[in-house]
Design a protein around this motif. Structure first.
Motif, short mmCIF file in Angstrom:
data_model
loop_
_atom_site.label_atom_id
_atom_site.label_comp_id
_atom_site.label_asym_id
_atom_site.label_seq_id
_atom_site.Cartn_x
_atom_site.Cartn_y
_atom_site.Cartn_z
N UNK A 44 0.84 -1.17 0.00
CA UNK A 44 0.00 0.00 0.00
C UNK A 44 0.88 1.24 0.00
N UNK A 45 0.59 2.19 -0.86
CA UNK A 45 1.42 3.38 -1.00
C UNK A 45 1.14 4.43 0.07
N UNK A 46 0.02 4.33 0.75
CA UNK A 46 -0.39 5.34 1.72
C UNK A 46 0.10 4.99 3.11
N UNK A 47 0.72 5.95 3.76
CA UNK A 47 1.10 5.78 5.17
C UNK A 47 0.74 7.07 5.90
N UNK A 48 0.50 6.96 7.17
CA UNK A 48 0.19 8.14 7.97
C UNK A 48 1.37 9.11 7.96
N UNK A 49 2.57 8.57 8.08
CA UNK A 49 3.77 9.42 8.05
C UNK A 49 3.87 10.15 6.72
N UNK A 50 3.63 9.44 5.63
CA UNK A 50 3.68 10.06 4.31
C UNK A 50 2.64 11.14 4.15
N UNK A 51 1.43 10.87 4.65
CA UNK A 51 0.35 11.86 4.55
C UNK A 51 0.68 13.13 5.34
N UNK A 52 1.21 12.97 6.53
CA UNK A 52 1.55 14.13 7.35
C UNK A 52 2.71 14.91 6.74
N UNK A 53 3.63 14.21 6.11
CA UNK A 53 4.74 14.87 5.43
C UNK A 53 4.22 15.75 4.29
N UNK A 54 3.30 15.20 3.50
CA UNK A 54 2.71 15.98 2.40
C UNK A 54 1.97 17.19 2.96
N UNK A 55 1.16 16.96 3.98
CA UNK A 55 0.40 18.05 4.58
C UNK A 55 1.33 19.16 5.11
N UNK A 56 2.40 18.77 5.78
CA UNK A 56 3.35 19.75 6.32
C UNK A 56 4.01 20.56 5.22
N UNK A 57 4.42 19.88 4.14
CA UNK A 57 5.06 20.59 3.03
C UNK A 57 4.09 21.57 2.37
N UNK A 58 2.85 21.14 2.15
CA UNK A 58 1.85 22.01 1.54
C UNK A 58 1.56 23.21 2.44
N UNK A 59 1.44 22.98 3.75
CA UNK A 59 1.08 24.06 4.68
C UNK A 59 2.13 25.16 4.72
#
Length: 114
Positions: A1-16
């Motif tokens: 699975x490509x989705x991880x909580x860590x990956x999601x939070x990393x994306x969110x942090x970079x976008x923010x």
């Protein structure tokens, strides 16, 4: 699975750090995380194009998800294609809830093209 909580939070942090809250919301909830959790396995992209294809490219001038410049660039790459411009607001003509006569005329032209 490509989705991880860590990956999601990393994306969110970079976008923010670089975008306004509403942009972060649309990037992460409407497109980003949805694509990461898509159930299909990733496959290699097909590069190049068939010059004989004659697609109809439909674009809206005021689409917050897909810039009109992208449609013009796509049309340049598909020499036998046609670009139809919806001079309206929204991602698709069919989702517009205003100008019913204009929507009907646009959809009739799509049907005629096809």
């Amino acid at each position: 699975n490509r989705f991880t909580t860590t990956g999601a939070m990393d994306i969110y942090s970079r976008f923010s750090r670089n975008y306004r809250p509403v942009e972060v919301y649309f990037a992460t909830t409407k497109a980003g995380f949805g694509l990461q959790t898509w159930p299909a396995d990733p496959t290699p992209g097909v590069f190049g194009f068939r010059s004989s294809a004659s697609p109809l490219i439909i674009a809206s001038l005021w689409d917050m998800f897909t810039p009109y410049a992208n449609a013009k660039q796509m049309r340049e790459g598909l020499p036998n294609g046609a670009l139809m411009t919806w001079q309206g607001v929204g991602h698709t003509v069919g989702s517009a809830d205003y100008d019913p006569e204009g929507i009907q005329a646009c959809m009739a032209r799509v049907t005629n093209y096809l």
